[in-house]
Structures are given as C-alpha cells and as structure tokens.
Scaffold this active site. Structure first.
Site, mmCIF file in Angstrom:
data_model
loop_
_atom_site.group_PDB
_atom_site.id
_atom_site.type_symbol
_atom_site.label_atom_id
_atom_site.label_comp_id
_atom_site.label_asym_id
_atom_site.label_seq_id
_atom_site.Cartn_x
_atom_site.Cartn_y
_atom_site.Cartn_z
ATOM 1 N N SER A 12 0.826 -1.227 0.000
ATOM 2 C CA SER A 12 0.000 0.000 0.000
ATOM 3 C C SER A 12 0.853 1.267 0.000
ATOM 4 O O SER A 12 0.543 2.226 -0.716
ATOM 5 C CB SER A 12 -0.963 -0.003 1.191
ATOM 6 O OG SER A 12 -0.257 -0.253 2.386
ATOM 7 N N MET A 89 8.078 -8.227 5.212
ATOM 8 C CA MET A 89 8.057 -8.983 6.469
ATOM 9 C C MET A 89 9.311 -9.819 6.713
ATOM 10 O O MET A 89 9.297 -10.720 7.562
ATOM 11 C CB MET A 89 6.819 -9.874 6.509
ATOM 12 C CG MET A 89 5.511 -9.113 6.379
ATOM 13 S SD MET A 89 5.401 -7.771 7.574
ATOM 14 C CE MET A 89 3.816 -7.052 7.157
ATOM 15 N N ARG A 90 10.390 -9.519 5.986
ATOM 16 C CA ARG A 90 11.623 -10.264 6.196
ATOM 17 C C ARG A 90 12.752 -9.316 6.595
ATOM 18 O O ARG A 90 12.751 -8.142 6.263
ATOM 19 C CB ARG A 90 12.009 -11.026 4.923
ATOM 20 C CG ARG A 90 11.029 -12.124 4.614
ATOM 21 C CD ARG A 90 10.992 -13.136 5.743
ATOM 22 N NE ARG A 90 9.838 -14.019 5.670
ATOM 23 C CZ ARG A 90 9.803 -15.136 4.936
ATOM 24 N NH1 ARG A 90 10.834 -15.448 4.181
ATOM 25 N NH2 ARG A 90 8.739 -15.904 4.936
ATOM 26 N N LEU A 92 16.133 -7.443 6.417
ATOM 27 C CA LEU A 92 17.093 -7.040 5.375
ATOM 28 C C LEU A 92 18.490 -7.354 5.863
ATOM 29 O O LEU A 92 18.818 -7.128 7.038
ATOM 30 C CB LEU A 92 16.982 -5.537 5.101
ATOM 31 C CG LEU A 92 16.072 -5.059 3.968
ATOM 32 C CD1 LEU A 92 16.255 -3.575 3.735
ATOM 33 C CD2 LEU A 92 16.359 -5.818 2.686
ATOM 34 N N ASN A 106 11.349 2.349 6.480
ATOM 35 C CA ASN A 106 10.309 1.374 6.762
ATOM 36 C C ASN A 106 9.156 2.059 7.471
ATOM 37 O O ASN A 106 9.373 3.008 8.225
ATOM 38 C CB ASN A 106 10.852 0.264 7.676
ATOM 39 C CG ASN A 106 9.775 -0.723 8.062
ATOM 40 O OD1 ASN A 106 9.060 -1.246 7.218
ATOM 41 N ND2 ASN A 106 9.625 -0.951 9.367
ATOM 42 N N HIS A 108 6.060 1.231 10.149
ATOM 43 C CA HIS A 108 5.606 0.246 11.136
ATOM 44 C C HIS A 108 4.314 0.747 11.765
ATOM 45 O O HIS A 108 4.227 1.926 12.137
ATOM 46 C CB HIS A 108 6.668 0.044 12.205
ATOM 47 C CG HIS A 108 6.321 -1.001 13.197
ATOM 48 N ND1 HIS A 108 6.471 -2.341 12.954
ATOM 49 C CD2 HIS A 108 5.805 -0.904 14.442
ATOM 50 C CE1 HIS A 108 6.063 -3.031 14.009
ATOM 51 N NE2 HIS A 108 5.651 -2.187 14.912
ATOM 52 N N ASP A 149 13.348 -2.618 13.675
ATOM 53 C CA ASP A 149 12.601 -1.465 14.208
ATOM 54 C C ASP A 149 13.415 -0.600 15.159
ATOM 55 O O ASP A 149 12.844 0.155 15.954
ATOM 56 C CB ASP A 149 11.320 -1.932 14.927
ATOM 57 C CG ASP A 149 10.361 -2.614 13.981
ATOM 58 O OD1 ASP A 149 9.568 -3.459 14.448
ATOM 59 O OD2 ASP A 149 10.425 -2.328 12.774
ATOM 60 N N GLU A 178 -1.043 5.929 6.923
ATOM 61 C CA GLU A 178 0.315 5.464 6.573
ATOM 62 C C GLU A 178 0.860 6.071 5.277
ATOM 63 O O GLU A 178 2.020 6.480 5.221
ATOM 64 C CB GLU A 178 0.339 3.935 6.486
ATOM 65 C CG GLU A 178 0.206 3.251 7.827
ATOM 66 C CD GLU A 178 0.424 1.748 7.736
ATOM 67 O OE1 GLU A 178 0.051 1.038 8.673
ATOM 68 O OE2 GLU A 178 0.978 1.290 6.714
HETATM 69 N N1 LIG Z 1 17.395 -5.237 9.103
HETATM 70 C C1 LIG Z 1 16.089 -4.917 9.203
HETATM 71 N N2 LIG Z 1 15.191 -5.543 8.422
HETATM 72 C C2 LIG Z 1 13.878 -5.196 8.509
HETATM 73 C C3 LIG Z 1 13.433 -4.207 9.442
HETATM 74 C C4 LIG Z 1 14.417 -3.540 10.248
HETATM 75 O O1 LIG Z 1 14.089 -2.627 11.054
HETATM 76 N N3 LIG Z 1 15.729 -3.921 10.091
HETATM 77 N N4 LIG Z 1 12.073 -3.891 9.579
HETATM 78 C C5 LIG Z 1 11.190 -4.910 9.053
HETATM 79 C C6 LIG Z 1 9.738 -4.535 9.066
HETATM 80 N N5 LIG Z 1 9.139 -4.960 10.314
HETATM 81 C C7 LIG Z 1 8.636 -4.037 11.152
HETATM 82 O O2 LIG Z 1 8.380 -2.877 10.767
HETATM 83 C C8 LIG Z 1 9.125 -6.348 10.686
HETATM 84 C C9 LIG Z 1 8.998 -7.291 9.708
HETATM 85 C C10 LIG Z 1 9.011 -8.651 10.058
HETATM 86 C C11 LIG Z 1 9.162 -9.048 11.370
HETATM 87 C C12 LIG Z 1 9.200 -10.514 11.724
HETATM 88 O O3 LIG Z 1 9.276 -10.888 12.880
HETATM 89 N N6 LIG Z 1 9.149 -11.378 10.668
HETATM 90 C C13 LIG Z 1 9.138 -12.809 10.901
HETATM 91 C C14 LIG Z 1 8.693 -13.508 9.622
HETATM 92 C C15 LIG Z 1 7.295 -13.085 9.235
HETATM 93 C C16 LIG Z 1 6.861 -13.589 7.869
HETATM 94 O O4 LIG Z 1 7.650 -14.084 7.121
HETATM 95 O O5 LIG Z 1 5.666 -13.429 7.555
HETATM 96 C C17 LIG Z 1 10.564 -13.283 11.234
HETATM 97 O O6 LIG Z 1 11.519 -12.652 10.733
HETATM 98 O O7 LIG Z 1 10.640 -14.307 11.924
HETATM 99 C C18 LIG Z 1 9.289 -8.084 12.354
HETATM 100 C C19 LIG Z 1 9.256 -6.718 12.017
HETATM 101 C C20 LIG Z 1 11.589 -5.388 7.671
HETATM 102 N N7 LIG Z 1 12.970 -5.809 7.693
HETATM 103 N N1 LIG Z 2 6.385 -4.590 10.598
HETATM 104 C C1 LIG Z 2 6.029 -4.217 9.320
HETATM 105 C C2 LIG Z 2 4.530 -4.099 9.291
HETATM 106 O O1 LIG Z 2 3.870 -4.661 10.109
HETATM 107 N N2 LIG Z 2 4.065 -3.321 8.306
HETATM 108 C C3 LIG Z 2 2.663 -3.097 8.168
HETATM 109 O O2 LIG Z 2 2.101 -4.105 7.367
HETATM 110 C C4 LIG Z 2 0.985 -3.551 6.655
HETATM 111 C C5 LIG Z 2 1.179 -3.924 5.196
HETATM 112 O O3 LIG Z 2 0.043 -3.622 4.505
HETATM 113 P P1 LIG Z 2 0.061 -3.792 2.894
HETATM 114 O O4 LIG Z 2 0.572 -5.164 2.603
HETATM 115 O O5 LIG Z 2 -1.393 -3.591 2.513
HETATM 116 O O6 LIG Z 2 0.937 -2.707 2.353
HETATM 117 C C6 LIG Z 2 1.019 -2.031 6.862
HETATM 118 O O7 LIG Z 2 0.038 -1.644 7.804
HETATM 119 C C7 LIG Z 2 2.393 -1.794 7.458
HETATM 120 O O8 LIG Z 2 2.457 -0.744 8.406
#
Ligand SMILES: Nc1nc2c(c(=O)[nH]1)N[C@@H](CN(C=O)c1ccc(C(=O)N[C@@H](CCC(=O)O)C(=O)O)cc1)CN2
Ligand SMILES: NCC(=O)N[C@@H]1O[C@H](COP(=O)([O-])[O-])[C@@H](O)[C@H]1O
Length: 200
Positions: A12, A89-90, A92, A106, A108, A149, A178
């Site tokens: 989005s 969701m992974r 980096l 990012n 959140h 985060d 957002e």
């Molecule tokens: N190096 C970084 N990579 C990412 C960050 C960051 O701050 N540093 N932010 C995330 C986005 N995010 C929160 O905003 C977030 C995304 C995913 C997870 C998480 O726990 N993921 C699970 C797997 C989930 C799935 O595959 O559906 C996991 O890693 O076990 C927490 C926070 C993006 N990357």
């Molecule tokens: N930690 C990262 C996280 O939770 N991000 C959140 O996932 C949603 C994705 O929506 P989308 O797939 O419709 O863009 C958004 O609300 C975003 O803030």
C-alpha cells in the site's frame, strides 16, 4: 532519485508513493518492486504499473547471504537510490544495508518503540496495542538498520484507540494515515539527499 520498493503483501505505501510521483507531488521515480511472496498483490500491481519486478525469497535462496546478494544485485541493476519497505516482512541483510546506509525507510503500524521488534508485524501489532489497553496507536517511519525497528525515527503520527475497537477498526484507522506519513518522510529525505546528488 530512483525509488525501489520491497513488499510481502499489498504494497500500500508503494502504491501511494508511486501515485504521488506520477501526480508530480514527489520529485522521484518509482523504478522497481521486490517481493518475497510470488503471489503478493504488490507484485501484480507493480507489473501493471510498469515497474521492474523480482520475486526474491528464502525458497529461491535458502542461504541468507545469497538472498542478500541477489537483492543487492537487482537493486544495483535497476539503479535504485532509495529503498522503501512497504509491508516487507523479512529481515534485510548486511550487504543491502551497507550499500544503502541512510537510504532505507520502513513504515511500522505502531508508535515505536512500543510494539516493535521481531515477531511484531501486521495484525500482531494491532492486537498487541488492544491487549495492552493503549489509548493511542499510530504509525512510525524510520530509517532501517540491522536491528529490527531500532533505526532512527523520521516521522510518527498518532491515532486514538476508541472503546470497542476491534483489530479491523484499529487497523483501518492506522492504515488510513500510513501513505501520507511515508510520503512526507520520503519527500524530506529526498530533499536532504538531493544536493549531494545534484549533477556537477
Ligand atoms: N534489518 C532490518 N530488516 C527489517 C526491518 C528492520 O528494522 N531492520 N524492519 C522490518 C519490518 N518490520 C517491522 O516494521 C518487521 C517485519 C518482520 C518481522 C518478523 O518478525 N518477521 C518474521 C517472519 C514473518 C513472515 O515471514 O511473515 C521473522 O523474521 O521471523 C518483524 C518486524 C523489515 N525488515
Ligand atoms: N512490521 C512491518 C509491518 O507490520 N508493516 C505493516 O504491514 C501492513 C502492510 O500492509 P500492505 O501489505 O497492505 O501494504 C502495513 O500496515 C504496514 O504498516
């Protein structure tokens, strides 16, 4: 300033920023989208929007170092200058983070540092806010660093948590802010980075 997006689901924020670029509201060019999810609506939208796309996932690259390198190679190939995590969701990896230090944002869906970190993503965040009985929630845009985060916060906006709120009503209220919050943060960072990038 070329923008590249990483998205796991709807993308989005990527859609909002692309619309702003094409409406002349953001001085940048959306060039590509990467997804770890081959069936993500974001990937289909990006193809239709004429962006370069790539499906790069742990399934294709089980070795995290190889996945990190594949993401970096694609980003350099498309000439990305700024990375936008749009519901990615992974984690980096270090190669991408080193190459794009200070150029990865990012969004959140909470008021970081509350309800952030590993395991805190998507609906889980809103459920944690409701379970904690918080009176406010919101969204945060931050620079991405190695810690999940933990990066410096660039923008944050609050929304009320109302009595009787459900996961869906709270999520809708947070997601409604957002796009503009990310746009504001990207516009400021582009302006900050612009002088350095100005052609000689
Ligand atoms: N190096 C970084 N990579 C990412 C960050 C960051 O701050 N540093 N932010 C995330 C986005 N995010 C929160 O905003 C977030 C995304 C995913 C997870 C998480 O726990 N993921 C699970 C797997 C989930 C799935 O595959 O559906 C996991 O890693 O076990 C927490 C926070 C993006 N990357
Ligand atoms: N930690 C990262 C996280 O939770 N991000 C959140 O996932 C949603 C994705 O929506 P989308 O797939 O419709 O863009 C958004 O609300 C975003 O803030």
């Amino acid at each position: 300033m070329n923008l590249a997006f990483l998205a796991s689901h709807g993308g989005s924020a990527a859609r909002h920023l692309t619309g702003a670029c094409r409406a002349g509201e953001l001085d940048a060019v959306p060039v590509a989208l990467i997804s770890n999810n081959s069936r993500s609506p974001a990937l289909a939208w990006a193809r239709d929007a004429g962006l370069r796309t790539a499906h790069l996932s742990g399934a294709k690259y089980p070795d995290p170092e190889a996945l990190d390198a594949a993401i970096l190679n694609f980003l350099q190939d498309v000439g990305a200058d700024l990375l936008i995590l749009s519901g990615y969701m992974r984690e980096l990896g270090p190669q991408v983070l080193d190459a794009f230090a200070g150029r990865v944002l990012n969004i959140h869906p909470s008021l970081l540092p509350r309800h952030g970190g590993r395991g805190m993503y998507g609906d889980r965040v809103h459920l944690a806010v409701l379970e904690a009985g918080d009176s406010a929630s919101g969204a945060t845009v931050h620079l991405v660093t190695s810690g999940i985060d933990e990066g410096p916060r660039l923008a944050q906006q609050e929304v009320p948590v109302r009595p009787g709120d459900t996961l869906e009503t709270l999520k809708a209220r947070v997601q409604a802010i957002e796009g503009e919050l990310m746009l504001r943060a990207v516009r400021e960072l582009v302006a900050e980075l612009r002088p350095i990038d100005a052609p000689p």
